[in-house]
Design a protein around this motif. Structure first.
Motif, PDB file in Angstrom:
ATOM      1  N   ARG A   1     -22.295   8.976  -1.584  1.00  0.00           N
ATOM      2  CA  ARG A   1     -21.034   8.883  -2.337  1.00  0.00           C
ATOM      3  C   ARG A   1     -20.071  10.050  -2.461  1.00  0.00           C
ATOM      4  O   ARG A   1     -20.717  11.277  -2.475  1.00  0.00           O
ATOM      5  CB  ARG A   1     -21.621   8.501  -3.884  1.00  0.00           C
ATOM      6  N   LEU A   2     -18.925   9.816  -2.393  1.00  0.00           N
ATOM      7  CA  LEU A   2     -17.915  10.855  -2.515  1.00  0.00           C
ATOM      8  C   LEU A   2     -17.250  10.999  -3.979  1.00  0.00           C
ATOM      9  O   LEU A   2     -17.520  10.056  -4.611  1.00  0.00           O
ATOM     10  CB  LEU A   2     -16.537  10.714  -1.481  1.00  0.00           C
ATOM     11  N   ARG A   3     -16.716  11.940  -4.218  1.00  0.00           N
ATOM     12  CA  ARG A   3     -16.199  12.381  -5.536  1.00  0.00           C
ATOM     13  C   ARG A   3     -14.954  11.795  -5.825  1.00  0.00           C
ATOM     14  O   ARG A   3     -14.314  11.828  -6.682  1.00  0.00           O
ATOM     15  CB  ARG A   3     -16.042  13.825  -5.718  1.00  0.00           C
ATOM     16  N   VAL A   4     -14.457  10.878  -4.635  1.00  0.00           N
ATOM     17  CA  VAL A   4     -12.939  10.174  -4.632  1.00  0.00           C
ATOM     18  C   VAL A   4     -13.051   9.231  -5.985  1.00  0.00           C
ATOM     19  O   VAL A   4     -13.948   8.610  -6.128  1.00  0.00           O
ATOM     20  CB  VAL A   4     -12.797  10.075  -3.422  1.00  0.00           C
ATOM     21  N   LYS A   5     -11.856   9.411  -6.811  1.00  0.00           N
ATOM     22  CA  LYS A   5     -12.140   8.497  -7.904  1.00  0.00           C
ATOM     23  C   LYS A   5     -10.920   7.463  -7.538  1.00  0.00           C
ATOM     24  O   LYS A   5      -9.610   8.071  -7.354  1.00  0.00           O
ATOM     25  CB  LYS A   5     -11.650   9.235  -9.082  1.00  0.00           C
ATOM     26  N   ARG A   6     -11.365   6.218  -7.497  1.00  0.00           N
ATOM     27  CA  ARG A   6     -10.297   5.134  -6.963  1.00  0.00           C
ATOM     28  C   ARG A   6     -10.514   3.886  -8.103  1.00  0.00           C
ATOM     29  O   ARG A   6     -11.799   3.679  -8.302  1.00  0.00           O
ATOM     30  CB  ARG A   6     -10.200   4.710  -5.773  1.00  0.00           C
ATOM     31  N   PRO A   7      -9.635   3.298  -8.558  1.00  0.00           N
ATOM     32  CA  PRO A   7      -9.959   2.125  -9.625  1.00  0.00           C
ATOM     33  C   PRO A   7     -10.615   1.047  -8.741  1.00  0.00           C
ATOM     34  O   PRO A   7     -10.204   0.823  -7.544  1.00  0.00           O
ATOM     35  CB  PRO A   7      -8.352   1.901 -10.028  1.00  0.00           C
ATOM     36  N   ASN A   8     -11.599   0.652  -9.244  1.00  0.00           N
ATOM     37  CA  ASN A   8     -12.471  -0.428  -8.839  1.00  0.00           C
ATOM     38  C   ASN A   8     -13.013  -0.262  -7.473  1.00  0.00           C
ATOM     39  O   ASN A   8     -12.965  -1.325  -6.556  1.00  0.00           O
ATOM     40  CB  ASN A   8     -11.430  -1.657  -9.094  1.00  0.00           C
ATOM     41  N   GLU A   9     -13.267   0.989  -7.106  1.00  0.00           N
ATOM     42  CA  GLU A   9     -13.801   1.201  -5.675  1.00  0.00           C
ATOM     43  C   GLU A   9     -14.781   2.282  -5.874  1.00  0.00           C
ATOM     44  O   GLU A   9     -14.445   3.410  -6.406  1.00  0.00           O
ATOM     45  CB  GLU A   9     -12.670   1.243  -4.947  1.00  0.00           C
ATOM     46  N   ILE A  10     -15.809   2.312  -4.927  1.00  0.00           N
ATOM     47  CA  ILE A  10     -16.737   3.601  -4.806  1.00  0.00           C
ATOM     48  C   ILE A  10     -16.729   3.899  -3.333  1.00  0.00           C
ATOM     49  O   ILE A  10     -16.628   2.854  -2.490  1.00  0.00           O
ATOM     50  CB  ILE A  10     -18.027   2.873  -5.385  1.00  0.00           C
ATOM     51  N   VAL A  11     -16.343   5.102  -2.996  1.00  0.00           N
ATOM     52  CA  VAL A  11     -16.338   5.423  -1.547  1.00  0.00           C
ATOM     53  C   VAL A  11     -17.478   6.436  -1.266  1.00  0.00           C
ATOM     54  O   VAL A  11     -17.941   7.153  -1.812  1.00  0.00           O
ATOM     55  CB  VAL A  11     -14.906   6.285  -1.442  1.00  0.00           C
ATOM     56  N   CYS A  12     -18.111   5.930  -0.099  1.00  0.00           N
ATOM     57  CA  CYS A  12     -18.932   6.855   0.479  1.00  0.00           C
ATOM     58  C   CYS A  12     -18.862   7.166   1.803  1.00  0.00           C
ATOM     59  O   CYS A  12     -17.708   6.391   2.576  1.00  0.00           O
ATOM     60  CB  CYS A  12     -20.479   5.868   0.569  1.00  0.00           C
ATOM     61  N   ALA A  13     -19.450   8.022   2.407  1.00  0.00           N
ATOM     62  CA  ALA A  13     -19.230   8.624   3.879  1.00  0.00           C
ATOM     63  C   ALA A  13     -20.305   9.182   4.585  1.00  0.00           C
ATOM     64  O   ALA A  13     -21.509   9.322   3.904  1.00  0.00           O
ATOM     65  CB  ALA A  13     -18.151   9.902   3.665  1.00  0.00           C
ATOM     66  N   LYS A  14     -20.442   8.968   5.640  1.00  0.00           N
ATOM     67  CA  LYS A  14     -21.480   9.362   6.853  1.00  0.00           C
ATOM     68  C   LYS A  14     -20.830  10.595   7.633  1.00  0.00           C
ATOM     69  O   LYS A  14     -19.793  10.571   7.797  1.00  0.00           O
ATOM     70  CB  LYS A  14     -21.770   8.217   7.636  1.00  0.00           C
ATOM     71  N   PHE A  15     -21.769  11.733   7.596  1.00  0.00           N
ATOM     72  CA  PHE A  15     -21.413  12.785   8.335  1.00  0.00           C
ATOM     73  C   PHE A  15     -22.071  13.092   9.566  1.00  0.00           C
ATOM     74  O   PHE A  15     -23.232  12.447   9.706  1.00  0.00           O
ATOM     75  CB  PHE A  15     -21.638  14.066   7.284  1.00  0.00           C
ATOM     76  N   THR A  16     -21.612  14.070  10.263  1.00  0.00           N
ATOM     77  CA  THR A  16     -22.493  14.096  11.530  1.00  0.00           C
ATOM     78  C   THR A  16     -23.959  15.009  11.490  1.00  0.00           C
ATOM     79  O   THR A  16     -24.738  14.859  12.052  1.00  0.00           O
ATOM     80  CB  THR A  16     -21.466  15.010  12.495  1.00  0.00           C
ATOM     81  N   ASP A  17     -23.851  15.786  10.183  1.00  0.00           N
ATOM     82  CA  ASP A  17     -24.864  16.710  10.038  1.00  0.00           C
ATOM     83  C   ASP A  17     -25.071  17.096   8.668  1.00  0.00           C
ATOM     84  O   ASP A  17     -24.084  16.748   7.898  1.00  0.00           O
ATOM     85  CB  ASP A  17     -25.066  17.807  10.925  1.00  0.00           C
ATOM     86  N   ASP A  18     -25.947  17.895   8.186  1.00  0.00           N
ATOM     87  CA  ASP A  18     -26.151  18.028   6.706  1.00  0.00           C
ATOM     88  C   ASP A  18     -25.168  19.396   6.109  1.00  0.00           C
ATOM     89  O   ASP A  18     -25.218  19.925   5.135  1.00  0.00           O
ATOM     90  CB  ASP A  18     -27.556  18.320   6.447  1.00  0.00           C
ATOM     91  N   THR A  19     -24.174  19.668   7.303  1.00  0.00           N
ATOM     92  CA  THR A  19     -23.187  20.513   6.612  1.00  0.00           C
ATOM     93  C   THR A  19     -22.146  19.976   5.924  1.00  0.00           C
ATOM     94  O   THR A  19     -21.289  20.295   5.331  1.00  0.00           O
ATOM     95  CB  THR A  19     -22.327  21.304   7.887  1.00  0.00           C
ATOM     96  N   PHE A  20     -22.067  18.677   6.057  1.00  0.00           N
ATOM     97  CA  PHE A  20     -21.037  17.402   5.487  1.00  0.00           C
ATOM     98  C   PHE A  20     -19.664  18.259   5.880  1.00  0.00           C
ATOM     99  O   PHE A  20     -18.683  17.930   5.007  1.00  0.00           O
ATOM    100  CB  PHE A  20     -21.410  17.651   3.869  1.00  0.00           C
ATOM    101  N   GLU A  21     -19.408  18.606   6.864  1.00  0.00           N
ATOM    102  CA  GLU A  21     -18.126  18.924   7.192  1.00  0.00           C
ATOM    103  C   GLU A  21     -17.255  17.861   7.997  1.00  0.00           C
ATOM    104  O   GLU A  21     -15.931  17.746   7.834  1.00  0.00           O
ATOM    105  CB  GLU A  21     -18.196  20.408   8.378  1.00  0.00           C
ATOM    106  N   VAL A  22     -18.017  17.206   8.795  1.00  0.00           N
ATOM    107  CA  VAL A  22     -17.211  16.191   9.763  1.00  0.00           C
ATOM    108  C   VAL A  22     -17.855  14.622   9.311  1.00  0.00           C
ATOM    109  O   VAL A  22     -19.041  14.450   9.605  1.00  0.00           O
ATOM    110  CB  VAL A  22     -17.563  16.420  11.229  1.00  0.00           C
ATOM    111  N   LYS A  23     -16.685  13.771   8.868  1.00  0.00           N
ATOM    112  CA  LYS A  23     -17.041  12.576   8.343  1.00  0.00           C
ATOM    113  C   LYS A  23     -16.879  11.450   9.536  1.00  0.00           C
ATOM    114  O   LYS A  23     -15.801  11.937  10.268  1.00  0.00           O
ATOM    115  CB  LYS A  23     -15.953  11.937   7.389  1.00  0.00           C
ATOM    116  N   THR A  24     -17.567  10.691   9.976  1.00  0.00           N
ATOM    117  CA  THR A  24     -17.669   9.660  11.148  1.00  0.00           C
ATOM    118  C   THR A  24     -17.425   8.336  10.359  1.00  0.00           C
ATOM    119  O   THR A  24     -16.919   7.550  11.263  1.00  0.00           O
ATOM    120  CB  THR A  24     -18.960   9.410  11.814  1.00  0.00           C
ATOM    121  N   HIS A  25     -18.007   7.988   9.213  1.00  0.00           N
ATOM    122  CA  HIS A  25     -17.724   6.617   8.617  1.00  0.00           C
ATOM    123  C   HIS A  25     -17.387   6.697   7.172  1.00  0.00           C
ATOM    124  O   HIS A  25     -17.823   7.578   6.359  1.00  0.00           O
ATOM    125  CB  HIS A  25     -18.975   5.851   8.707  1.00  0.00           C
TER     126      HIS A  25
END
Length: 186
Positions: free
Chosen positions: A94-118
C-alpha cells in the motif's frame, strides 16, 4: 524489471518521480493476465473485478512502462485490510497516496522500493471511479483519433521538458476529465 518475452525483454518500471514513455508492447496484456491470476489465487476476487487500465491497456500507444490494475470490491472500508495482506503476499504494498474512494498499491523490482512496475487501484465495484476508469480505457480503445490525441499530449509533456509524475498527471487531467465527462452523455 525485465520480463522474458521470446528473445526480447519487456521493460517494466520507473523510479519514484520518473516519467518516460516507451512503445506499446503486446506483452503488457500477458503481464496483466499473469498478475490477475496471482490475485485470484491469493484472494476471493473474481476475474471480472480485476481489470487492466491505464495507458498499457490502450492498444498501440506509447505508455509509461507500468501496468495499472483496477480491483473492484464490495466495500472499500471493510475489505481493505484483509485484501492488503493477500496482495502483500504477491509483492504489492500500500502506498501513502491519499485519493478519495481509492486505495493504491504498488509492486517494486526489489526491496529497495525504488522502481515501481505495477499499480493496483482498489475501488468500490460498480462505483463512479470504477465506471470512470473503465470508460476512459474503452473510449480510447474504440476511438483511434482520440487515442492519438492522448498519445500526442503525453509526448508533448516530455518535449516541453516538464518533469515529475505529479506535473505529468496534472498536464493530462483536463483531457482525461473531458473523456470521462462523456460517460454521462452517451
Amino acid at each position: 524489471m525485465q520480463l522474458l518475452k521470446g528473445d526480447l525483454h519487456m521493460q517494466l518500471g520507473l523510479k519514484g518521480n520518473e516519467v518516460k514513455l516507451v512503445p506499446y508492447d503486446q506483452e503488457w496484456k500477458c503481464e496483466f493476465q499473469r498478475v490477475r491470476a496471482n490475485i485470484m489465487e491469493q484472494s476471493t476476487i473474481e476475474s471480472d473485478r480485476i481489470q487492466h487500465i491505464g495507458s498499457t491497456s490502450i492498444e498501440g500507444i506509447q505508455a509509461k512502462p507500468i501496468v495499472d490494475i483496477l480491483i473492484g470490491v464490495d466495500n472499500l472500508e471493510q475489505s481493505s485490510e484483509s485484501l492488503l495482506k493477500k496482495l502483500r503476499n504477491i509483492g504489492f504494498y500500500r502506498l501513502r497516496v491519499k485519493r478519495p474512494n481509492e486505495i493504491v498499491c504498488a509492486k517494486f523490482t526489489d526491496d529497495t522500493f525504488e522502481v515501481k512496475t505495477h499499480f493496483i487501484h482498489i475501488v468500490n465495484f460498480q462505483g463512479e471511479k470504477w465506471h470512470d476508469l473503465l470508460f476512459f480505457r474503452d473510449f480510447l480503445n474504440n476511438n483511434d483519433s482520440v487515442k492519438k490525441q492522448y498519445e500526442t499530449l503525453k509526448a508533448s509533456f516530455l518535449k516541453n521538458q516538464l518533469n515529475g509524475i505529479e506535473e505529468y498527471t496534472l498536464y493530462k487531467e483536463q483531457f482525461v476529465q473531458s473523456i470521462v465527462n462523456k460517460r454521462h452523455f452517451l
